[in-house]
Scaffold this motif. Structure first.
Motif, PDB file in Angstrom:
ATOM      1  N   SER A  76       0.931  -1.267  -0.168  1.00 62.22           N
ATOM      2  CA  SER A  76      -0.040   0.036  -0.045  1.00 62.22           C
ATOM      3  C   SER A  76       0.989   1.172   0.018  1.00 62.22           C
ATOM      4  CB  SER A  76      -0.875   0.086   1.236  1.00 62.22           C
ATOM      5  OG  SER A  76      -0.157   0.245   2.320  1.00 62.22           O
ATOM      6  N   GLY A  77       0.572   2.385  -0.660  1.00 62.25           N
ATOM      7  CA  GLY A  77       1.617   3.296  -0.966  1.00 62.25           C
ATOM      8  C   GLY A  77       0.989   4.660  -0.533  1.00 62.25           C
ATOM      9  N   LEU A  78       1.691   5.596  -0.958  1.00 62.89           N
ATOM     10  CA  LEU A  78       1.911   6.719  -0.153  1.00 62.89           C
ATOM     11  C   LEU A  78       0.688   7.845  -1.156  1.00 62.89           C
ATOM     12  CD1 LEU A  78       2.875   8.392   2.176  1.00 62.89           C
ATOM     13  CD2 LEU A  78       4.696   9.297   0.766  1.00 62.89           C
ATOM     14  N   GLY A  79       0.425   7.417  -2.336  1.00 69.96           N
ATOM     15  CA  GLY A  79      -0.421   8.328  -3.107  1.00 69.96           C
ATOM     16  C   GLY A  79       0.222   9.533  -3.652  1.00 69.96           C
ATOM     17  N   SER A  80       1.667   9.740  -4.050  1.00 64.69           N
ATOM     18  CA  SER A  80       2.211  10.998  -4.293  1.00 64.69           C
ATOM     19  C   SER A  80       3.013  10.585  -5.609  1.00 64.69           C
ATOM     20  CB  SER A  80       3.044  11.627  -3.167  1.00 64.69           C
ATOM     21  OG  SER A  80       3.592  12.579  -3.835  1.00 64.69           O
ATOM     22  N   ASN A  81       2.749  11.121  -6.760  1.00 63.57           N
ATOM     23  CA  ASN A  81       3.500  10.923  -7.730  1.00 63.57           C
ATOM     24  C   ASN A  81       4.964  11.416  -7.631  1.00 63.57           C
ATOM     25  OD1 ASN A  81       3.859  10.098 -10.797  1.00 63.57           O
ATOM     26  ND2 ASN A  81       4.229  12.167 -10.852  1.00 63.57           N
ATOM     27  N   ASP A  82       4.921  12.619  -6.812  1.00 58.66           N
ATOM     28  CA  ASP A  82       6.200  13.240  -6.617  1.00 58.66           C
ATOM     29  C   ASP A  82       7.278  12.384  -5.835  1.00 58.66           C
ATOM     30  OD1 ASP A  82       5.522  16.268  -8.159  1.00 58.66           O
ATOM     31  OD2 ASP A  82       3.802  15.537  -6.838  1.00 58.66           O
ATOM     32  N   ILE A  83       6.697  11.838  -4.924  1.00 56.77           N
ATOM     33  CA  ILE A  83       7.563  11.045  -3.861  1.00 56.77           C
ATOM     34  C   ILE A  83       7.869   9.640  -4.395  1.00 56.77           C
ATOM     35  CG2 ILE A  83       7.787  10.128  -1.563  1.00 56.77           C
ATOM     36  CD1 ILE A  83       5.868  12.418  -0.913  1.00 56.77           C
ATOM     37  N   GLY A 174      10.755  15.880   4.495  1.00 64.05           N
ATOM     38  CA  GLY A 174      10.858  15.538   5.920  1.00 64.05           C
ATOM     39  C   GLY A 174      11.812  14.743   6.132  1.00 64.05           C
ATOM     40  N   ASN A 175      11.985  14.585   7.662  1.00 62.62           N
ATOM     41  CA  ASN A 175      12.917  13.371   8.097  1.00 62.62           C
ATOM     42  C   ASN A 175      11.837  12.329   8.979  1.00 62.62           C
ATOM     43  OD1 ASN A 175      15.350  14.924   7.176  1.00 62.62           O
ATOM     44  ND2 ASN A 175      14.952  16.309   8.730  1.00 62.62           N
ATOM     45  N   TYR A 176      12.159  11.056   8.416  1.00 65.66           N
ATOM     46  CA  TYR A 176      11.298  10.099   8.954  1.00 65.66           C
ATOM     47  C   TYR A 176      12.264   8.685   9.384  1.00 65.66           C
ATOM     48  CZ  TYR A 176       7.168  12.973   8.198  1.00 65.66           C
ATOM     49  OH  TYR A 176       6.145  13.964   8.253  1.00 65.66           O
ATOM     50  N   LEU A 214       3.937  15.705   1.040  1.00 64.48           N
ATOM     51  CA  LEU A 214       3.704  14.639   1.869  1.00 64.48           C
ATOM     52  C   LEU A 214       2.417  15.265   2.932  1.00 64.48           C
ATOM     53  CD1 LEU A 214       4.704  12.063   3.245  1.00 64.48           C
ATOM     54  CD2 LEU A 214       5.909  13.444   4.872  1.00 64.48           C
ATOM     55  N   ARG A 215       2.289  16.350   3.073  1.00 64.00           N
ATOM     56  CA  ARG A 215       1.195  16.785   3.952  1.00 64.00           C
ATOM     57  C   ARG A 215      -0.192  16.475   2.848  1.00 64.00           C
ATOM     58  NH1 ARG A 215       4.131  21.158   4.907  1.00 64.00           N
ATOM     59  NH2 ARG A 215       3.008  22.541   3.611  1.00 64.00           N
ATOM     60  N   SER A 216      -0.319  16.755   1.633  1.00 63.55           N
ATOM     61  CA  SER A 216      -1.395  16.513   1.000  1.00 63.55           C
ATOM     62  C   SER A 216      -1.845  15.076   0.951  1.00 63.55           C
ATOM     63  CB  SER A 216      -1.053  17.078  -0.343  1.00 63.55           C
ATOM     64  OG  SER A 216      -0.229  16.131  -1.075  1.00 63.55           O
ATOM     65  N   VAL A 217      -1.181  14.107   1.251  1.00 61.70           N
ATOM     66  CA  VAL A 217      -1.491  12.827   0.884  1.00 61.70           C
ATOM     67  C   VAL A 217      -1.771  11.853   2.535  1.00 61.70           C
ATOM     68  CG1 VAL A 217      -0.781  12.645  -1.217  1.00 61.70           C
ATOM     69  CG2 VAL A 217       0.653  11.904   0.422  1.00 61.70           C
ATOM     70  N   THR A 218      -1.516  12.593   3.482  1.00 60.32           N
ATOM     71  CA  THR A 218      -1.532  11.899   4.812  1.00 60.32           C
ATOM     72  C   THR A 218      -2.354  12.629   5.739  1.00 60.32           C
ATOM     73  OG1 THR A 218       0.495  13.284   5.560  1.00 60.32           O
ATOM     74  CG2 THR A 218       0.878  11.114   4.611  1.00 60.32           C
ATOM     75  N   PRO A 219      -3.176  11.711   6.506  1.00 59.52           N
ATOM     76  CA  PRO A 219      -4.299  12.513   7.534  1.00 59.52           C
ATOM     77  C   PRO A 219      -3.355  13.043   8.502  1.00 59.52           C
ATOM     78  CG  PRO A 219      -4.093   9.919   7.409  1.00 59.52           C
ATOM     79  CD  PRO A 219      -3.440  10.400   6.407  1.00 59.52           C
ATOM     80  N   SER A 220      -2.376  12.723   9.085  1.00 66.24           N
ATOM     81  CA  SER A 220      -1.528  13.128  10.075  1.00 66.24           C
ATOM     82  C   SER A 220      -0.039  12.973   9.347  1.00 66.24           C
ATOM     83  CB  SER A 220      -1.815  12.619  11.402  1.00 66.24           C
ATOM     84  OG  SER A 220      -3.114  12.781  11.719  1.00 66.24           O
ATOM     85  N   SER A 221       0.554  14.203   9.212  1.00 66.00           N
ATOM     86  CA  SER A 221       1.840  14.124   8.352  1.00 66.00           C
ATOM     87  C   SER A 221       2.894  13.775   9.403  1.00 66.00           C
ATOM     88  CB  SER A 221       2.012  15.640   7.983  1.00 66.00           C
ATOM     89  OG  SER A 221       2.182  16.480   8.697  1.00 66.00           O
ATOM     90  N   ASP A 222       2.799  13.584  10.678  1.00 67.40           N
ATOM     91  CA  ASP A 222       3.660  13.239  11.501  1.00 67.40           C
ATOM     92  C   ASP A 222       3.783  11.549  11.909  1.00 67.40           C
ATOM     93  OD1 ASP A 222       1.257  12.870  12.950  1.00 67.40           O
ATOM     94  OD2 ASP A 222       1.998  13.542  14.965  1.00 67.40           O
ATOM     95  N   ALA A 223       2.842  11.137  11.095  1.00 71.20           N
ATOM     96  CA  ALA A 223       2.818   9.517  11.125  1.00 71.20           C
ATOM     97  C   ALA A 223       2.326   8.954   9.692  1.00 71.20           C
ATOM     98  CB  ALA A 223       1.671   8.872  11.904  1.00 71.20           C
TER      99      ALA A 223
END
Length: 827
Positions: A76-83, A174-176, A214-223
């Protein structure tokens, strides 16, 4: 007495522990059966054991050091063509073996880039010990039986196996890093089959500094939570026969060093990539196959797109039949109970992203032989909407009554999806791009096609032939060279050489990415998103269609009830309808005709495009920057209001101007002019102009091209103040490109010297006509040039450029075709 009592007590404790965990009393080593008692068993290739009490997954590995294939993927992916972290993304395939050292089991990857293909074991060992291997993991042995070891695979499964955190970091999002507390085995997709074992895990990356993508495709960008998959696969048997690579054959390859090669022969060996296909009746005559190649379509694809994908994929049946294989290629819908990550399924998968992006044809290949084990296509769902948008801009006529006539536009979009499915599946069959095919009457689905729009004498546009139907003549040739069975005893490379000569006699040819993608590439017939055998003639034709579409552009291009500002998204691909044909036509300037050649094959030697054709190309390109062709029609300017609340004003699909919320009428002309000049004065093209004129003075040199461009740009007529301002915008765009060429580290020294001279000539040619606007323009340009050689130029003294709205995949250029690890190519 106390010492004896202590010894007895310690022995009793050890005895109790051993009994509790199933250890034998003799060596305290449990058997696998004893250790896994009470766990859920998943029998198969490598048996799995699930301990629900601890959340651990245990892996049973044979004691033999036999090699297997391991590869991680993204379920299952992130849903971002850019990433680029898409659902179904495959990472590199590794040939590994497991070696015991004490209580540790090392998972080591063999280095098949360096080999010795010989029966001499010592010669093989010399190569093995000369180059590094890679130990991918070290497991602690928890239990063992006579023939197997048991290891805890939980920590292994919970690693960032696909490099998601690195991908996020590379895109400055970001740094994850992995958060173990929020990661766990995903049991529904953890399975074992007779020839493959699959482990899947829910992986949560936690971190900070999330970027906009990243913020555009995650419900909470810290996770950021995705699912990663691990596949352990039995390697194919040794009954597959590799086929040697020929660069003219239009087939992908794996390569390696063979140090057992005699010193008078090339040390680098290349095998083509292809599926295993065995005839029931071996030989060149047509025959049914023992086991067909079956491709499965993702049932999550909606209709009517699903049917279009099945139809386009099925086109390849004809190519295999032409190569002598009956019922060798089949297309089915993926069964509901099938796991799409399973190695046994060649898959066409439907993937959603937040923005449109590339589709991919890739898979898993046995690096030892080039045998394709799994074909995997990833199709981005927003692509079809972009195709519909292009058709909408061309022919939409939405009435005030709300009546909708979308059929012709839907037909074009679905025709594109059929072609796209065939294209990406072609990659998974072993074929690279063939970008010269469009110059040969659309001879291959492995080219990138621009919609072929026809216009009659009354200005009516016809999209019925926008995309070709069926497999191309080149595609049959390529499949034949990859898969055809030759008469027993015949030399395969000699047989392929015959096929090459035959296809060239028919007027076909093969040129791929390195010959087409770079903006400064040289071949005059090898392009992306183009049509026609003559790039200049097609540019002139496309410009006529563009002129007609812009003149007829109205609010009827969007449906009733849509915000008027959204008409700009429809307008952009129409205004830039010529963008790819400009790229194509520019390649005639300092262009060179050539073929992939091997000695003795009779290939045509490289020949430079004649002077007349080069100048004709320049004339056609300079016509695209004439103010009358760059101005936005007045009625379009009246149509585009500022973006309404809830609609971003910084869309990548629209022009970014300098007027704030309002539509900037000078932004589109600036973008188009900069685009054209960037192709004409690309550093490599400029350097070739210098070189070709030095060798043959009858051919144009860089200074001649610069002089003619300055003369043409300065000679543009203007019928309004708007066109006069566009003329000034074009002059600044030309100056900016010449400055970029002068400063380019990719250009030759003489190209840079001539660019500097051109800057001075352009600067001297800009005079004042007495108007305030022209005087300011002259003063501004003079100041830019005067400050050109300063080490640090103030920002206000630089020429600002305007970003081009996203284009590829048709509508951002991507160079992921440069040696991807396991994806064969992108589209």
């Amino acid at each position: 007495m106390k010492k004896a009592l202590l010894t007895f007590t310690l022995s009793l404790i050890l005895f109790t522990i051993a009994g509790h965990y199933g250890f034998s009393q003799s060596n305290l080593s449990p058997t696998i059966a004893e250790f896994v008692e009470g766990m859920e068993i998943k029998p198969g290739f490598f048996p799995l054991y699930w301990d629900d009490n601890t959340g651990k997954i245990w892996l049973e590995i044979p004691k033999t050091e036999e090699e297997i294939l391991y590869y991680p993927s993204l379920a299952s992916g992130l849903g971002s063509n850019d990433i680029g972290l898409d659902r179904g993304k495959l990472s590199g395939a590794h040939v590994v073996n497991f070696r015991k050292s004490g209580k540790k089991l090392l998972m080591a990857e063999s280095n098949y880039d360096y080999r010795a293909i010989t029966d001499n074991a010592m010669e093989q060992k010399a190569v093995e010990e000369s180059f590094a291997e890679s130990v991918l993991w070290g497991f602690e042995i928890a239990a063992q039986s006579t023939t197997h070891y048991l290891v805890d695979a939980t920590e292994f499964a919970l690693q960032d196996a696909v490099g998601a955190s690195s991908a996020i970091s590379r895109r400055n999002q970001g740094n994850y890093k992995i958060d173990p507390k929020r990661s766990a085995i995903y049991l529904p997709r953890t399975k074992s089959f007779p020839e493959n074992t699959e482990i899947e895990a829910t992986i949560t990356l936690s971190g900070s500094g999330a970027g906009g993508y990243l913020r555009s495709v995650t419900p909470s960008s810290d996770a950021v939570t995705v699912r990663m998959h691990h596949s352990f696969v039995k390697l194919p048997d040794d009954q597959y026969t590799p086929r040697h690579f020929d660069p003219r054959a239009g087939v992908n390859a794996v390569s390696f060093y063979d140090f057992a090669t005699p010193i008078n022969e090339p040390i680098v060996k290349r095998y083509i990539r292809r599926h295993r296909l065995i005839k029931k009746n071996p030989g060149p005559d047509p025959s049914e196959v023992v086991e067909p190649i079956v491709y499965y379509i993702d049932p999550g694809t909606p209709e009517p797109i699903r049917s279009a994908l099945m139809e386009g994929t099925q086109w390849w049946t004809e190519a295999f039949e032409a190569a002598g294989f009956i019922n060798a290629f089949q297309v089915k819908l993926l069964p509901e109970d099938a796991d799409p990550m399973d190695i046994r399924y060649n898959l066409v998968q439907w993937v959603h992203r937040s923005t449109r992006g590339w589709s991919y044809g890739g898979g898993i290949t046995d690096p030892r032989t080039g045998e394709i084990i799994k074909g995997k296509v990833t199709l981005g769902s927003l692509r079809v909407r972009q195709d519909f948008l292009i058709a909408q801009g061309l022919i939409a006529n939405y009435l005030e009554t709300g009546e909708v006539e979308d059929e012709a536009m839907l037909d074009m979009a679905l025709a594109r999806m059929r072609q796209l499915a065939a294209h990406e599946v072609g990659h998974t069959l072993g074929l690279p791009h063939n970008y010269i095919a469009s110059a040969h009457d659309r001879a291959s689905v492995m080219d990138y096609p621009h919609p072929l729009v026809q216009m009659d004498g009354d200005g009516n546009l016809d999209l019925s032939d926008a995309y070709d139907v069926g497999i191309g003549e080149w595609d049959k040739v390529a499949i034949e060279m990859a898969y055809r069975e030759f008469p027993e005893g015949n030399n395969e490379l000699q047989e392929i050489d015959k096929l090459v000569k035959t296809y060239r006699e028919k007027g076909l040819d093969f040129l791929s990415d390195q010959d087409a993608r770079p903006a400064g590439s040289a071949h005059p017939s090898t392009h992306l998103w183009d049509n026609g055998s003559n790039a200049v003639d097609e540019l002139n034709r496309v410009m006529e269609i563009r002129k007609h579409v812009l003149a007829e552009f109205s609010e009827k291009k969007i449906k009733m009830g849509q915000p008027m500002a959204t008409i700009e998204e429809v307008f952009v691909p129409m205004y830039l309808f010529h963008r790819y044909q400009v790229d194509a036509a520019s390649k005639l300037i300092a262009g060179v005709n050539y073929q992939y050649a091997v000695r003795g094959d009779g290939s045509s030697p490289p020949t430079t495009v004649n002077a007349k054709s080069q100048i004709n190309a320049l004339d056609a390109l300079l016509a695209t920057v004439a103010p009358k062709n760059l101005e936005v029609p007045a009625k379009v300017l009246e149509l585009v209001p500022p973006r309404p609340y809830g609609y971003s004003a910084n869309s990548r699909e629209t022009f970014q101007g300098n007027t704030g919320l309002t539509f900037d009428p000078l932004a589109p002309p600036q973008v188009a002019a900069e685009m054209t000049f960037s192709f004409i004065f690309h550093p490599h093209r400029a350097s070739r102009l210098v070189a070709q004129h030095a060798v043959n003075t009858a051919l144009p040199g860089l200074m001649e091209i610069i002089d003619k461009t300055i003369q043409t740009v300065n000679g543009f007529s203007a019928s309004s103040e708007y066109e006069e301002e566009i003329s000034r915008t074009v002059q600044k765009a030309l100056l900016g490109q010449l400055i970029d060429l002068y400063r380019s580290g990719q250009a030759s020294a003489q190209a840079r010297a001539l660019a500097y001279q051109g800057i001075q000539k352009l600067n001297d040619s800009i005079t004042s006509n007495g108007s305030t606007a022209q005087t300011a323009h002259q003063s501004y340009v003079h100041r830019i040039v005067a400050n050109l050689d300063r080490e640090q130029v103030e920002p206000a003294q630089k020429l600002p450029s305007s970003p081009v709205p996203d284009g590829s995949p048709i509508g951002s250029e991507s160079y992921q075709w440069l040696q991807p690890i396991c994806n064969f190519t992108t589209y």
